[in-house]
Write a protein that holds these residues in place. Structure first.
Motif, PDB file in Angstrom:
ATOM      1  N   PRO A 145      78.882  51.707  26.581  1.00  0.00           N
ATOM      2  CA  PRO A 145      79.133  50.982  27.809  1.00  0.00           C
ATOM      3  C   PRO A 145      77.773  51.213  28.492  1.00  0.00           C
ATOM      4  O   PRO A 145      77.257  50.256  29.260  1.00  0.00           O
ATOM      5  N   GLU A 170      85.056  45.099  30.526  1.00  0.00           N
ATOM      6  CA  GLU A 170      84.189  46.224  29.778  1.00  0.00           C
ATOM      7  C   GLU A 170      83.404  46.789  30.742  1.00  0.00           C
ATOM      8  O   GLU A 170      82.142  47.229  30.754  1.00  0.00           O
ATOM      9  N   TYR A 180      79.170  50.916  32.700  1.00  0.00           N
ATOM     10  CA  TYR A 180      80.264  51.852  33.737  1.00  0.00           C
ATOM     11  C   TYR A 180      79.396  52.677  34.941  1.00  0.00           C
ATOM     12  O   TYR A 180      80.076  53.390  35.672  1.00  0.00           O
ATOM     13  N   SER A 199      80.214  42.486  31.723  1.00  0.00           N
ATOM     14  CA  SER A 199      79.427  43.528  30.738  1.00  0.00           C
ATOM     15  C   SER A 199      78.030  42.946  30.263  1.00  0.00           C
ATOM     16  O   SER A 199      77.975  41.538  29.915  1.00  0.00           O
TER      17      SER A 199
END
Ligand code: RIB
Length: 620
Positions: free
Chosen positions: A430, A459, A434, A328
């Motif tokens: 996010p 994540e 994502y 992430s």
């Protein structure tokens, strides 16, 4: 200024001046001739009106005939400058075809130039020299590239290859161009590599113009390029920026140019300066010396040693030590509070700062700060935050080839509430994280092939995590996984993890067990290779399959902000293992790195550098 004035200034008769400027000066003393010519030039006396009907006079005009392929501006500029200094003007002619050449020769003869520096278009055109002879025009013929007496172009290629090999590059590619020097540079490169016993597969390592440039660089496993022109270097430079490939860390470039040493081409590109300027000066002086019958210049042209300039070319680090992070990327909005906000309440923050973060980002920067080669795969939005992210990664030397930007969502955010005791709670949006797909990961297969370790967290979408773990194993890299924001993990994922690294909360949530011993046993049974459970200020618990578990105490650091402590731990653990250290020593190292991180505010700025960390450990 009249001819009479010139005669008076020189202390000679008008007829003597006339004889000198008309080239009928065989019986006139050398010193007298020189004195008269000097005054003529100094006072810029142009005797056209006087001599226009005469058979042949001095025009103080030189011709310079070059081919369109002679792209050496430095040569031309210095030739003109030198001629001007000696009182001559220059008519510059560039030939595209043999017909152009003949037209230029005819025109220069008609205009009564005193001398011509000329690079014959071809062997056939050498016959045109008769026109100059007939018109009593002094002609200096420039040797064709590769002939003796001129610049040693092959030596430039030789020196470029030598420079890169000395820096330990072995995958060296060449991008030539249409110029007449291109093949000569290649000859030099070939010669140096042959003499150094370095294989050079020309069908793969010399740029085939139709190929996709970056595909070619990757396929031929090139770490350095030699460019025959600034245009080629600029093209690569631009493409590298688009691909987020760093020059010279990931790709070293040497450009053979006419630039002077000291003039930087583009940041990170090494400039190999060919002495075109010095050669232009030499040719002009030689021609003028012949015209003025003062003899040849004192010495023949000696090709100055090639000067390398600009930047050192760093070879990429050994693939054995490369660490790839897939994870992430956020902008962390850190808010310093006395306690986290309760539902329905309004509280005041003591301090607020926003900086790049995210577990993937933190770990990749921490790896780089510890001196290992680091690459990140992740996704950001196409927004202002992503610029901050890229800048931060570049600043720390992280390879960002795998960080792509998507318009569909903003860069991820983490809202972090940090209490006075350093403990924090986080709310994550996010965003673009994502959007990271298995396709994005597969596109970076090369990075997996070059990695010793692949660091993962959860994540990003779970299918991306599973795919990355699978690809890492297939490409021979060891995997580390930090589970976060995950209530359960797929069974097949556990089996692909060599080092499983939850904190106490995550371990308890995933295993349903309360004690680290039982938690570790649970994960080992699931198929991971080893477990490290991080326990905050207590330290950590370590157990690998086939060994007994062991607790390690934490270093004593005062916690200011615990956010990112685990990221610092994981990065340092991977760096030490990649160095060939035992897991125990790597844990010691990682504990200390985590201690530094929690004693500082933020995540990325809190990551410790190798020198400070190792100095501290030596004295601890
Ligand atoms: O591990 C700390 C990180 O977790 C923060 O930087 C935040 O962005 C979250 O991903």
């Amino acid at each position: 200024m009249t001819i009479k004035d010139i005669a008076e200034l020189a202390g000679v008769s008008v007829s003597t001046v006339s004889k000198i400027i008309n080239g009928k000066d065989q019986n006139i003393k050398k010193q007298t001739r020189e004195r008269v010519l000097d005054i003529v030039k100094r006072y810029n006396y142009t005797p056209y009106a006087f001599i226009k009907n005469m058979e042949r006079g001095r025009s103080f005009l030189l011709g310079l005939i070059l081919d369109a392929g002679d792209a050496d501006g430095a040569f031309t500029n210095r030739f003109i400058k030198t001629a001007n200094t000696h009182g001559y003007q220059v008519a510059l002619c560039r030939n595209e075809t043999p017909e152009d050449e003949l037209k230029h020769i005819a025109s220069l003869c008609k205009n009564g130039v005193d001398g011509v520096a000329w690079r014959p278009f071809s062997d056939d055109s050498r016959a045109h020299e008769a026109h100059f002879r007939k018109n009593r025009i002094v002609c200096a013929t420039l040797p064709a590239p590769g002939e003796d007496g001129g610049i040693d172009y092959a030596d430039a290629g030789f020196t470029a290859a030598q420079l890169l090999v000395e820096q330990k590059h072995t995958g060296i590619g060449y991008i030539g161009d249409e110029s007449r020097y291109s093949e000569l540079y290649l000859q030099g490169i070939r010669r140096y590599l042959f003499e150094s016993n370095i294989p050079f597969r020309e069908d793969e390592q010399v740029y085939p113009m139709q190929a996709n440039l970056f595909g070619w660089i990757q396929q031929a496993k090139l770490t350095a390029l030699i460019c025959a022109s600034e245009a080629a270097a600029l093209r690569i430079y631009d493409m590298a920026r688009i691909q987020h490939c760093q020059i010279p860390e990931e790709l070293s470039i040497v450009c053979i140019t006419g630039k002077n040493a000291g003039e930087t081409l583009y940041p990170g590109v090494t400039n190999l300066a060919v002495p075109y300027g010095a050669y232009g000066q030499y040719i002009a002086e030689k021609l003028i010396a012949q015209i003025e019958a003062t003899g040849e210049p004192a010495c023949a042209f000696v090709c100055e040693p090639l000067r390398r300039d600009g930047n050192s070319v760093a070879p990429p680090k050994s693939p054995d030590k490369n660490i790839l992070v897939v994870g992430s990327i956020n902008i962390d909005v850190m808010v310093q509070v006395t306690s986290p906000p309760q539902m329905g309440a309004v509280i005041t923050a003591e301090h607020c700062v926003s900086l790049p973060g995210g577990k993937g980002m933190n770990q990749s920067v921490a790896v780089a700060k510890l001196g290992a080669s680091s690459a990140l795969i992740g996704k950001v939005g196409r927004d202002y935050d992503s610029i901050q992210v890229y800048d931060c990664l570049h600043e720390h030397g992280v390879n960002t080839r795998g960080v792509s930007a998507d318009r569909k969502r903003d860069t991820g955010k983490a809202y972090i509430y940090v209490q006075r005791d350093g403990e924090s709670s986080i709310v994550i949006y996010p965003g673009a994280n994502y959007l990271l797909t298995t396709h994005d990961i597969e596109a970076q297969k090369e990075l997996f092939g070059n990695a010793r370790f692949c660091l993962l967290q959860t994540e990003i979408p779970m299918d991306a995590v599973c795919f990355a773990a699978e690809l890492a194993k297939a490409e021979g890299a060891l995997t580390m996984l930090k589970p976060s924001m995950a209530e359960a993990l797929p069974d097949e994922l556990y089996r692909k993890i060599d080092y499983f690294m939850p904190n106490a909360q995550e371990a308890s949530l995933l295993s349903g067990e309360a004690e680290p011993e039982k938690q570790a046993a649970f994960f080992l049974k699931k198929g991971v290779g080893a477990v490290v459970i991080t326990l905050g200020h207590v330290g950590c618990y370590w157990r690998s399959s086939g060994s007994d578990g062991r607790y390690f105490p934490a270093y004593e650091f005062k916690a200011v902000d615990t956010t990112g402590g685990a990221d610092a731990f994981i990065a340092a653990f991977a760096v030490k293992l990649a160095d060939g250290e035992t897991a125990e020593r790597a844990i010691e190292y990682a504990m200390c790195a985590a201690g530094f991180a929690v004693s500082r505010q933020g995540t990325v700025p809190a990551m410790i550098d190798k020198t400070t960390l190792e100095l501290y450990m030596r004295n601890a």
